[in-house]
Scaffold this active site. Structure first.
Site, PDB file in Angstrom:
ATOM      1  N   GLU A 158       0.892  -1.174   0.000  1.00 51.74           N
ATOM      2  CA  GLU A 158       0.000   0.000   0.000  1.00 51.74           C
ATOM      3  C   GLU A 158       0.920   1.211   0.000  1.00 51.74           C
ATOM      4  O   GLU A 158       1.487   1.565   1.039  1.00 51.74           O
ATOM      5  CB  GLU A 158      -0.864   0.018   1.279  1.00 51.74           C
ATOM      6  N   CYS A 184      -1.887   9.306   2.300  1.00 49.30           N
ATOM      7  CA  CYS A 184      -1.702   8.753   0.952  1.00 49.30           C
ATOM      8  C   CYS A 184      -2.869   9.134   0.052  1.00 49.30           C
ATOM      9  O   CYS A 184      -2.690   9.413  -1.125  1.00 49.30           O
ATOM     10  CB  CYS A 184      -1.562   7.235   1.030  1.00 49.30           C
TER      11      CYS A 184
END
Ligand code: NAP
Length: 461
Positions: free
Chosen positions: A233, A267
């Site tokens: 991720e 993110c």
């Protein structure tokens, strides 16, 4: 990087921690493996016990949310209100998997054309999984992967970011308080250079990393060299596209929230604002007005909306991106100046007319800096959205169904949110494409990432 608690609001290092020796790491791996082996022999009972443990964990998180929130703010600088929300979200995730996880692990029969054979798929644990985690959501990132991984019967070792050791230890203590067997979840206070040693150990069967592209490349290649399952991720440079039919004042208000999540260090924070020319000036005006209202200051103070970025080094990097954009002809519309005083504060900053070759366009901008783009058509908007190497999330604003259908299909990302900001949620799979990584967390897809999807075929004699 030393393992230490340094308050980003003051720059003061409050506590340092020794790293584990290789012998100590091996002892912890042995314990994790022993627990896994024993649990596997009575898997159904283990899973039920862990389901109950997750419900207990959810209660503990809610009961202790103020104290845990303060620990997050102290170590990484997000506002206390957002840190408490992070803990609440962790509780929701534990509850989601406690209530919905076991059914996703049930064996599934496979219909066959004849009755000579029976076949089924089973979802079995694989063993010990290493989690390499970032500091920006120090509880959420860990709990979102740990809940399904432990529920299915695996053990987990956590190598947390070096600046959040107290969060790391607090999570291990919570699992123990919640009734998980000692050894099921262990915090390893180790440096990133010790990660290879753990991945290469034969008793470790998978690794999940949330972090930067550079860390992803390193951990992903170590895992593949040892032929171990990995989930990555990684970073993002999420587009936020606004078309003329959208509610522009609302889009601008949400855009600011989307950019400023976690002091701009998420993110899935929107990082590139791609606005149709017909509404560009209107959007820009509302956007800047909302950015100007953001109060920067002590993250423990409830009236603060913007705390410091994580470190002085991170602030230098962020400022260098802004200066590079300005040096190459970009316009600085707001912010862009390092404030006086202690701590690693950086103001809400807006740029536009930034040329393509500027680093701010190509790289992930981790801090409260927004870049506005003006485009003439939907096609151009999608082209700009897809023009980076990242592909994590995207936010698309329009009331035209045909535009929504085109954009949701053509934007290259792991998720698209229409008329809203991108947010992870236990119900939905979460992850990226391109350099934003591979594999998924959350939802039923995330539940099965670290399982052995075993086919069992039973033929009649
Ligand atoms: P980072 O520097 O990559 O660190 C993440 C973790 O990886 C830390 O535990 C770090 O340990 C470790 N690490 C770093 N380099 C490594 C290497 N070469 N080998 C093994 N381990 C290594 O990232 P960060 O600054 O903590 O977090 C910010 C990044 O995470 C951003 O890029 C952000 O977009 C991304 N992120 C992605 C998601 C997502 O779901 N896609 C969510 C949150 C954050 P040390 O601290 O000891 O260096």
């Amino acid at each position: 990087m030393p393992i230490a608690t340094t308050n980003p609001a003051t720059g003061e290092t409050l506590k340092t921690f020794p790293v584990l020796s290789f012998h100590e790491i091996q002892t912890k791996i042995s314990l994790a493996d022993d627990v896994y082996q024993k649990s596997f022999l009575s898997l159904e009972a283990t899973q039920k016990k862990r389901r109950d443990g997750l419900l207990h964990m959810a209660e503990l998180l809610i009961d202790q949310k103020e104290a845990l929130g303060k620990l997050i703010t102290l170590e990484m600088g997000k506002t206390l209100a957002s840190a408490i929300q992070e803990i609440e979200k962790c509780a929701l995730n534990c509850q989601y998997y406690a209530e919905n996880g076991l059914q996703g692990l049930n064996a599934e029969p496979i219909p066959l054309p004849d009755d000579r054979r029976r076949a089924e798929i089973r979802y079995l644990p694989i063993g010990t999984v290493l989690a390499v985690m970032p500091w920006n959501f120090p509880f959420w990132q860990v709990i979102r992967c740990a809940a399904p991984i432990l529920l299915s019967g695996n053990s987990m070792l956590l190598k947390h970011a070096s600046n959040v050791p107290q969060c790391s230890e607090a999570i291990e203590n919570l699992f123990i308080q919640a009734g998980f067997e000692p050894g099921v979840f262990q915090s390893l206070l180790i440096g990133s250079e010790q990660v290879a040693f753990v991945i290469q150990d034969v008793r470790v069967h998978g690794v999940t990393l949330t972090g930067s592209e550079a860390a992803g490349k390193s951990v992903g290649s170590l895992a593949s060299k040892s032929i171990k399952k990995s989930v990555l991720e990684l970073g993002g440079s999420d587009p936020f596209i606004v078309m003329p039919s959208a509610n522009i004042s609302r889009a601008a208000e949400v855009a600011v929230k989307a950019r400023m999540i976690c002091n701009g260090q998420s993110c899935i924070a929107a990082k590139r604002f791609i606005i149709h020319g017909k509404v560009y000036d209107q959007f820009k005006k509302y956007f800047i007005e909302n950015m100007m209202k953001i109060k920067m200051g002590d993250p423990m103070d409830p009236s603060t909306a913007l705390g410091p970025v994580v470190s002085i080094k991170a602030r230098e990097e962020l400022h260098s991106l802004v200066m590079d954009a300005v040096g190459k002809g970009g316009r600085l519309l707001l912010g862009g100046k390092i404030p006086e005083g202690d701590g690693s504060f950086y103001p809400a900053t807006v740029l536009d007319q930034v040329p393509k070759e500027a680093r701010v366009i190509q790289e992930e901008v981790f801090g409260p800096v927004a870049v506005l783009y003006q485009v003439a058509t939907l096609r151009e908007a999608i082209k700009v959205a897809n023009s980076t190497r990242f592909g994590l999330g995207a936010s698309f604003w329009s009331r035209e169904e045909d535009e929504i259908s085109t954009a949701t299909h053509q934007i290259q990302s792991g998720s698209v949110f229409v008329n809203d900001l991108v947010a992870s949620d236990p119900h939905f799979p979460f992850g990226g494409v391109k350099s934003s990584g591979y594999g998924r967390e959350l939802g039923q897809v995330g539940l099965r990432e670290f399982t052995n999807i075993k086919t069992v075929v039973n033929s009649r004699e």
